[in-house]
Design a protein around this motif. Sequence first.
Motif, mmCIF file in Angstrom:
data_model
loop_
_atom_site.group_PDB
_atom_site.id
_atom_site.type_symbol
_atom_site.label_atom_id
_atom_site.label_comp_id
_atom_site.label_asym_id
_atom_site.label_seq_id
_atom_site.Cartn_x
_atom_site.Cartn_y
_atom_site.Cartn_z
ATOM 1 N N THR A 192 0.826 -1.205 0.000
ATOM 2 C CA THR A 192 0.000 0.000 0.000
ATOM 3 C C THR A 192 0.859 1.254 0.000
ATOM 4 O O THR A 192 0.560 2.232 -0.699
ATOM 5 N N ALA A 193 1.947 1.246 0.771
ATOM 6 C CA ALA A 193 2.861 2.399 0.767
ATOM 7 C C ALA A 193 3.451 2.611 -0.624
ATOM 8 O O ALA A 193 3.606 3.751 -1.079
ATOM 9 N N PHE A 194 3.772 1.527 -1.310
ATOM 10 C CA PHE A 194 4.334 1.611 -2.662
ATOM 11 C C PHE A 194 3.317 2.187 -3.645
ATOM 12 O O PHE A 194 3.602 3.149 -4.374
ATOM 13 N N PHE A 195 2.118 1.634 -3.665
ATOM 14 C CA PHE A 195 1.116 2.068 -4.645
ATOM 15 C C PHE A 195 0.539 3.439 -4.307
ATOM 16 O O PHE A 195 0.289 4.251 -5.199
ATOM 17 N N VAL A 225 8.923 4.024 -4.720
ATOM 18 C CA VAL A 225 9.761 3.136 -3.925
ATOM 19 C C VAL A 225 10.041 3.700 -2.541
ATOM 20 O O VAL A 225 10.058 2.967 -1.551
ATOM 21 N N LEU A 226 10.265 5.006 -2.433
ATOM 22 C CA LEU A 226 10.693 5.582 -1.155
ATOM 23 C C LEU A 226 9.702 5.339 -0.012
ATOM 24 O O LEU A 226 10.126 4.982 1.097
ATOM 25 N N PRO A 227 8.380 5.511 -0.218
ATOM 26 C CA PRO A 227 7.463 5.181 0.883
ATOM 27 C C PRO A 227 7.520 3.702 1.272
ATOM 28 O O PRO A 227 7.401 3.371 2.450
ATOM 29 N N ALA A 228 7.725 2.824 0.286
ATOM 30 C CA ALA A 228 7.852 1.400 0.589
ATOM 31 C C ALA A 228 9.109 1.131 1.410
ATOM 32 O O ALA A 228 9.087 0.347 2.368
#
Length: 475
Positions: free
Chosen positions: A430-433, A444-447
């Motif tokens: 979810t962080a990625f999308f 990528v950075l939030p993931a």
Amino acid sequence: MTALAAPALAVNLTERQKSLAYLTLMVALVLEIVDVTIVNTALPVIEQDFGAAAAQAQWVAAGYSLAFALLLMLGGRLGDAFGYNRLFIGGVAGFTFASLLCGMSASPDQLIAARVLQGAAGAMMAPQVMALIQVLFEPLERVAKLAWVGVIGGLSAICGPIIGGVLIHANLFDLGWRSVFLINVPVGVVAVMVARRLLPDARSPLARGIDGGGTMLFAASMAALLYPLVRGHDLGWQPWHLALLIAAPVMMALVWRRTLRRRRRGEPTLFAPELFHQRQFSFGLAIALSFGAATGGFLFVFAFGAQKLLGFSPLQTGLLHIPFSAGVMLGIAFLGRKLVTSHGKWVLVGGISLMALFAGGTLLWIESGVPFWWALPCLALAGTGMGMTSGPLTPVILARVDRSHAGAASGLIKTVQELGMALGIAVVGTAFFAGGATGAVGAVLPAVAAIEGLMLICFVLALQLPAPLFPEQDA
């Protein structure tokens, strides 16, 4: 696992028949483990073929792990009550049928439903493997057999993405990603036929039934937690999503109270609550949950990002997993298990640190576009950190658990690890999308931030473990 009935049943089998029975158990083990990770390589192709949403892609991966985790302990109890061979054969047959449904799916929703069914069948099948090994072999024979279970299980997990990439690239009979699932069908049919002929009929004389209500309440709490995490961004975070997130810990508290009450009454329980009185077990289980979430999220984003952001093919993405797999084997076979007796918790702390540093470095390669060769040592070192942690973690968790609870504790560890995988795909995915700009594949950075947060939790928990991890070292 509880005590087993009539292990002498295996005496009627020749050595060749016992070897074939053991091979059948290992084939089923490989099918179950490979299907956790093989789908990561296929997801971008599935998404493109169906025009699926990001949340649907997450559920294709997480649905299997979630169903498997929620029903694993139930599968063990049913094997005790109704016979390990019956549950094993039924589980393999169900897994084979679900694999066929996965390969024939005409929409993302059909594929998700088939994956959930596949995970449920795997949960019926997997607990019987250990039980049947105990029935088939004498105590000294089991040592080598169980050692191979660990090796084969580890290889299956890390080879899943590689096998997926090779199958999609080969495009057998023009099946594309469907071959990832359909290849299970002939293997499963043969396994059922052999199992029906060779596996002994045995069950536990101490089986006490199951806690059906507790199982359903536990499943509802996990669904309430994971559904809004996966679908919240996609559906615009409605108020009822927040209500589900609040309800999840409330239902888990009810599961705990119910389990304690039933234990006092002498009734069957979902798990043994007295296990959590042991501090090392509790902290170790928390590490297994957060580490499983971090690694599950990392493998999901790595496979997805390499294809969707960098344009790698499924085969290239699968081959990229080779240095990671080599690192895992190095960490398990030569570092983690050998060093943990002499260096204790610091092996786990070191492995977690390696995984955190170089898993983040690998994903930053996808984001920054630095030369390809940067990724290879990062993958190898991240895999080494994973092996150094995952290899000794189960023995560490079980080190101070009374042997009478060894089966129940092992089932709980496996359940928590699978829940961690599903949670990681939900949170990190979810962080990625959600972190990408409108219309973008993902960010990528939030993931990476989500993965590092989970690894920080692992790091802090590992520091809380006692200095002597094993009772033999207490003196």
